[in-house]
Design a protein around this motif. Structure first.
Motif, PDB file in Angstrom:
ATOM      1  N   ASN A 145     -75.356   8.048 -43.173  1.00 53.64           N
ATOM      2  CA  ASN A 145     -74.540   6.922 -43.644  1.00 53.64           C
ATOM      3  C   ASN A 145     -75.285   6.065 -44.671  1.00 53.64           C
ATOM      4  O   ASN A 145     -75.454   4.851 -44.493  1.00 53.64           O
ATOM      5  CB  ASN A 145     -74.097   6.074 -42.446  1.00 53.64           C
ATOM      6  CG  ASN A 145     -73.512   6.927 -41.331  1.00 53.64           C
ATOM      7  OD1 ASN A 145     -72.789   7.890 -41.593  1.00 53.64           O
ATOM      8  ND2 ASN A 145     -73.836   6.589 -40.099  1.00 53.64           N
ATOM      9  N   PRO A 146     -75.713   6.685 -45.755  1.00 56.83           N
ATOM     10  CA  PRO A 146     -76.585   5.999 -46.710  1.00 56.83           C
ATOM     11  C   PRO A 146     -75.834   5.036 -47.622  1.00 56.83           C
ATOM     12  O   PRO A 146     -74.630   5.167 -47.852  1.00 56.83           O
ATOM     13  CB  PRO A 146     -77.143   7.158 -47.538  1.00 56.83           C
ATOM     14  CG  PRO A 146     -76.015   8.157 -47.551  1.00 56.83           C
ATOM     15  CD  PRO A 146     -75.412   8.068 -46.164  1.00 56.83           C
ATOM     16  N   THR A 147     -76.575   4.071 -48.141  1.00 56.48           N
ATOM     17  CA  THR A 147     -76.074   3.191 -49.188  1.00 56.48           C
ATOM     18  C   THR A 147     -76.618   3.673 -50.527  1.00 56.48           C
ATOM     19  O   THR A 147     -77.829   3.877 -50.674  1.00 56.48           O
ATOM     20  CB  THR A 147     -76.496   1.737 -48.944  1.00 56.48           C
ATOM     21  OG1 THR A 147     -75.899   1.288 -47.718  1.00 56.48           O
ATOM     22  CG2 THR A 147     -76.045   0.837 -50.084  1.00 56.48           C
ATOM     23  N   PHE A 148     -75.724   3.864 -51.489  1.00 55.50           N
ATOM     24  CA  PHE A 148     -76.115   4.265 -52.837  1.00 55.50           C
ATOM     25  C   PHE A 148     -75.977   3.077 -53.785  1.00 55.50           C
ATOM     26  O   PHE A 148     -75.043   2.291 -53.663  1.00 55.50           O
ATOM     27  CB  PHE A 148     -75.250   5.419 -53.340  1.00 55.50           C
ATOM     28  CG  PHE A 148     -75.636   6.762 -52.800  1.00 55.50           C
ATOM     29  CD1 PHE A 148     -76.451   7.610 -53.512  1.00 55.50           C
ATOM     30  CD2 PHE A 148     -75.184   7.174 -51.551  1.00 55.50           C
ATOM     31  CE1 PHE A 148     -76.814   8.845 -53.018  1.00 55.50           C
ATOM     32  CE2 PHE A 148     -75.545   8.405 -51.037  1.00 55.50           C
ATOM     33  CZ  PHE A 148     -76.359   9.242 -51.772  1.00 55.50           C
ATOM     34  N   TYR A 160     -73.785  12.720 -43.593  1.00 59.59           N
ATOM     35  CA  TYR A 160     -75.193  13.125 -43.667  1.00 59.59           C
ATOM     36  C   TYR A 160     -75.639  13.076 -45.124  1.00 59.59           C
ATOM     37  O   TYR A 160     -74.965  13.593 -46.017  1.00 59.59           O
ATOM     38  CB  TYR A 160     -75.359  14.533 -43.093  1.00 59.59           C
ATOM     39  CG  TYR A 160     -76.800  14.934 -42.884  1.00 59.59           C
ATOM     40  CD1 TYR A 160     -77.600  14.247 -41.972  1.00 59.59           C
ATOM     41  CD2 TYR A 160     -77.353  15.997 -43.589  1.00 59.59           C
ATOM     42  CE1 TYR A 160     -78.925  14.620 -41.765  1.00 59.59           C
ATOM     43  CE2 TYR A 160     -78.672  16.375 -43.389  1.00 59.59           C
ATOM     44  CZ  TYR A 160     -79.459  15.681 -42.475  1.00 59.59           C
ATOM     45  OH  TYR A 160     -80.775  16.040 -42.276  1.00 59.59           O
ATOM     46  N   THR A 161     -76.759  12.457 -45.373  1.00 60.40           N
ATOM     47  CA  THR A 161     -77.161  12.124 -46.738  1.00 60.40           C
ATOM     48  C   THR A 161     -77.308  13.354 -47.631  1.00 60.40           C
ATOM     49  O   THR A 161     -76.926  13.318 -48.801  1.00 60.40           O
ATOM     50  CB  THR A 161     -78.479  11.320 -46.707  1.00 60.40           C
ATOM     51  OG1 THR A 161     -78.251  10.111 -45.968  1.00 60.40           O
ATOM     52  CG2 THR A 161     -78.944  10.977 -48.106  1.00 60.40           C
ATOM     53  N   THR A 162     -77.850  14.441 -47.108  1.00 59.85           N
ATOM     54  CA  THR A 162     -78.005  15.649 -47.921  1.00 59.85           C
ATOM     55  C   THR A 162     -76.645  16.142 -48.417  1.00 59.85           C
ATOM     56  O   THR A 162     -76.508  16.561 -49.575  1.00 59.85           O
ATOM     57  CB  THR A 162     -78.716  16.751 -47.115  1.00 59.85           C
ATOM     58  OG1 THR A 162     -79.935  16.223 -46.567  1.00 59.85           O
ATOM     59  CG2 THR A 162     -79.044  17.945 -47.995  1.00 59.85           C
ATOM     60  N   ASP A 163     -75.642  16.101 -47.551  1.00 59.31           N
ATOM     61  CA  ASP A 163     -74.286  16.495 -47.952  1.00 59.31           C
ATOM     62  C   ASP A 163     -73.720  15.518 -48.981  1.00 59.31           C
ATOM     63  O   ASP A 163     -73.083  15.934 -49.965  1.00 59.31           O
ATOM     64  CB  ASP A 163     -73.356  16.520 -46.736  1.00 59.31           C
ATOM     65  CG  ASP A 163     -73.781  17.526 -45.681  1.00 59.31           C
ATOM     66  OD1 ASP A 163     -74.377  18.556 -46.042  1.00 59.31           O
ATOM     67  OD2 ASP A 163     -73.514  17.271 -44.493  1.00 59.31           O
ATOM     68  N   ILE A 164     -73.945  14.228 -48.759  1.00 59.72           N
ATOM     69  CA  ILE A 164     -73.349  13.214 -49.635  1.00 59.72           C
ATOM     70  C   ILE A 164     -73.975  13.263 -51.031  1.00 59.72           C
ATOM     71  O   ILE A 164     -73.272  13.101 -52.040  1.00 59.72           O
ATOM     72  CB  ILE A 164     -73.500  11.819 -49.002  1.00 59.72           C
ATOM     73  CG1 ILE A 164     -72.679  11.758 -47.707  1.00 59.72           C
ATOM     74  CG2 ILE A 164     -73.041  10.729 -49.963  1.00 59.72           C
ATOM     75  CD1 ILE A 164     -72.935  10.522 -46.872  1.00 59.72           C
ATOM     76  N   ILE A 165     -75.271  13.503 -51.110  1.00 58.42           N
ATOM     77  CA  ILE A 165     -75.904  13.647 -52.426  1.00 58.42           C
ATOM     78  C   ILE A 165     -75.253  14.783 -53.202  1.00 58.42           C
ATOM     79  O   ILE A 165     -74.953  14.664 -54.398  1.00 58.42           O
ATOM     80  CB  ILE A 165     -77.422  13.879 -52.268  1.00 58.42           C
ATOM     81  CG1 ILE A 165     -78.108  12.579 -51.820  1.00 58.42           C
ATOM     82  CG2 ILE A 165     -78.037  14.386 -53.570  1.00 58.42           C
ATOM     83  CD1 ILE A 165     -79.571  12.750 -51.450  1.00 58.42           C
ATOM     84  N   ILE A 170     -71.431  16.999 -57.362  1.00 54.60           N
ATOM     85  CA  ILE A 170     -70.234  17.752 -57.732  1.00 54.60           C
ATOM     86  C   ILE A 170     -69.205  16.821 -58.378  1.00 54.60           C
ATOM     87  O   ILE A 170     -68.519  17.204 -59.346  1.00 54.60           O
ATOM     88  CB  ILE A 170     -69.663  18.477 -56.503  1.00 54.60           C
ATOM     89  CG1 ILE A 170     -70.626  19.606 -56.083  1.00 54.60           C
ATOM     90  CG2 ILE A 170     -68.272  19.033 -56.792  1.00 54.60           C
ATOM     91  CD1 ILE A 170     -70.237  20.304 -54.796  1.00 54.60           C
ATOM     92  N   ASP A 171     -69.093  15.603 -57.879  1.00 56.60           N
ATOM     93  CA  ASP A 171     -68.188  14.631 -58.513  1.00 56.60           C
ATOM     94  C   ASP A 171     -68.575  14.395 -59.969  1.00 56.60           C
ATOM     95  O   ASP A 171     -67.701  14.309 -60.852  1.00 56.60           O
ATOM     96  CB  ASP A 171     -68.217  13.302 -57.755  1.00 56.60           C
ATOM     97  CG  ASP A 171     -67.451  13.359 -56.444  1.00 56.60           C
ATOM     98  OD1 ASP A 171     -66.715  14.341 -56.234  1.00 56.60           O
ATOM     99  OD2 ASP A 171     -67.614  12.433 -55.629  1.00 56.60           O
TER     100      ASP A 171
END
Length: 515
Positions: A145-148, A160-165, A170-171
């Motif tokens: 649940n990271p903050t970017f 999960y941060t690895t997935d979100i990165i 991809i975005d």
């Protein structure tokens, strides 16, 4: 002879001319944090399988002698961006702040028509510059649940941060300017300590018994004041923060490391989890904690238990990174971008996975000096290559500029390794220079040191509050257990390496530092 030389020169000129007319390649640079090459199956298949990283190597090249110039997180990233050693880019250890006004390869790529992006772990304190788009973690970031942070502000994401990165990468690819080539840096937090696997992989390696390295119980008999005087042994890892045990289960059982625990260890992990994540987390680690209490371990058995727990969590983090490398490769395939895109996978440095009884990095010894590096570019790099030349993180910036047909500033100290692929380059380096600074401040108490590594030998000088030299014959002693600096049989080797080390220090303008 004159006509033959002219023909060779003309052929070379034609080749270079044709190469410069090729379409500028896209660049996807994927870098994890502390991913030792021992945990990548194309280097070593004993720990886990990483099929997606292996795919890059299989479709391109695997470098066997890829090294970092300063084995610690932020300095490695500054070297990547600038192509300059730490003493010149101004970031020697993790306490320094990166001067973001200096020349970097993303700035030069933008000037040459590229759209640039930086996503993930930045860790340089100053704001990213040279990027059309950036979205970064604050500091080390969190596993869940990271903050970017970006120009428009900050936003927290669930997952999960690895997935979100990878989601963010991809975005960017989906919304990029299709008229421009792109360079995208994807920097994962994982598998940095403290190792928090994704929920789906919490149990992945619970039945696996990882092989214990031959040097696990190293006594540092010839290196007691250097290798033996640090705080990075697995036996001293926290039962709380590292092993994730509950206080009621480990009590005062702290192994040989003394009273190192904290009052409420689970707060570090649990405070950022959603209810659903927390439920799965507790179900996994509570069971392990209770089993530990019943086992009543001590001494070497406790240390070996810590090693297995460390590797299980670490490997699960690495597996998630590999999954997400696969997601990016699949996207390039789906969008017909594969042939036109350079893909690199690496880590900011190597990492100890039990060798010499350690975790972490910092030393000039092989496990932390060695940096995994695989690369593919179907339009120019033949598949299934293995390269044994010495390449450095210092070389990334000039290599990217070379492929982009952009001018490489003479202030960059690295070299493009493009010429090593599909071509012979007899003029390539046969030795590398290393310098580590983070002592006495910082963690782990690894002494300041610098040195030279050739294909066979390594000479290291530890300085600051000591004056100790170490020499290793990597052919006879690949595990670096026997310091032969004072062995008369190596006196000429020492003399030669000291001369070469002096030459490298002059070449890289690192001459006045022994304080």
């Amino acid at each position: 002879i004159g006509m033959g030389s002219l023909a060779l020169a003309t052929g070379s000129a034609l080749f270079n001319s044709c190469r410069k007319k090729l379409k500028k390649p896209n660049i996807v640079f994927i870098m994890s944090d502390d991913h030792g090459e021992q945990a990548i199956s194309c280097y070593n298949d004993e720990l886990l399988q990483t099929p997606n990283i292996d795919r890059i190597a299989r479709e391109g090249v695997r470098f066997n002698n890829s090294f970092v110039t300063n084995s610690i997180c932020a300095p490695s990233r500054a070297v990547l961006l600038t192509g300059k050693y730490s003493h010149l880019n101004g970031l020697r250890d993790n306490l320094d702040t990166f001067d973001n006004s200096q020349t970097t390869f993303p700035k030069l790529l933008r000037q040459n028509g590229y759209q640039t992006a930086m996503i993930g772990k930045w860790h340089l304190k100053s704001e990213p510059t040279g990027f059309d788009f950036w979205k970064i973690l604050k500091g080390q970031g969190q596993y869940y649940n990271p903050t970017f942070h970006q120009k428009q502000g900050s936003k927290q994401y669930t997952g999960y941060t690895t997935d979100i990165i990878t989601d963010q990468a991809i975005d960017f690819l989906q919304t990029r300017d299709n008229e421009k080539p792109f360079c995208m840096l994807v920097h994962h937090k994982a598998p940095h300590r403290n190792f928090m696997p994704p929920i789906k992989y919490l149990d992945k390696f619970e039945d696996k018994k990882f092989p214990i390295p031959d040097t696990f119980f190293d006594d540092y008999s010839t290196r007691k004041k250097t290798a033996g005087d640090t705080d990075m042994r697995i036996e001293d890892m926290y039962l709380s923060l590292d092993m994730k045990l509950n206080p009621e289960d480990y009590g005062k059982q702290t192994g040989t490391g003394g009273l190192r625990e904290v009052a409420d260890p689970q707060t570090y992990y649990k405070e950022n989890l959603t209810e659903e994540q927390l439920q799965a987390w507790n179900a996994h680690y509570d069971k392990i904690s209770q089993e530990f209490a019943e086992a009543d371990l001590s001494g070497k058995e406790l240390t070996k238990w810590k090693y297995q727990r460390y590797l299980r969590d670490y490997a699960a983090c690495c597996l998630s990174v590999d999954d997400n490398v696969g997601r990016l490769l699949d996207y390039l395939d789906d969008k017909d971008l594969t042939d036109d895109t350079i893909v690199i996978y690496t880590s900011d440095q190597g990492f100890y996975l039990g060798e010499h009884g350690w975790y972490d990095k910092r030393f000039m010894y092989e496990e932390s000096l060695s940096m995994p590096l695989v690369m593919r570019y179907p339009r120019e790099i033949d598949p299934k290559q293995v390269n044994d030349e010495i390449v450095l993180n210092l070389d990334f910036a000039p290599t990217f500029l070379d492929y982009a047909n952009a001018e490489i500033p003479n202030t960059m100290q690295g070299r493009s390794f493009r010429t090593l692929l599909n071509e012979n380059n007899p003029d390539w380096r046969d030795a590398m220079y290393y310098h580590y600074y983070e002592y006495p401040h910082g963690w782990h108490f690894v002494k300041r040191h610098y040195g030279i590594r050739t294909h066979r030998y390594k000479l290291i000088h530890f300085y600051n509050d000591v004056d100790i030299w170490e020499l290793y014959d990597l052919k006879k002693d690949p595990d670096e257990l026997n310091n032969v600096y004072n062995d008369p049989q190596y006196s000429e080797i020492v003399k030669e390496l000291k001369n070469r080390l002096k030459e490298l220090r002059i070449k890289y303008r690192d001459n006045n530092f022994e304080t």
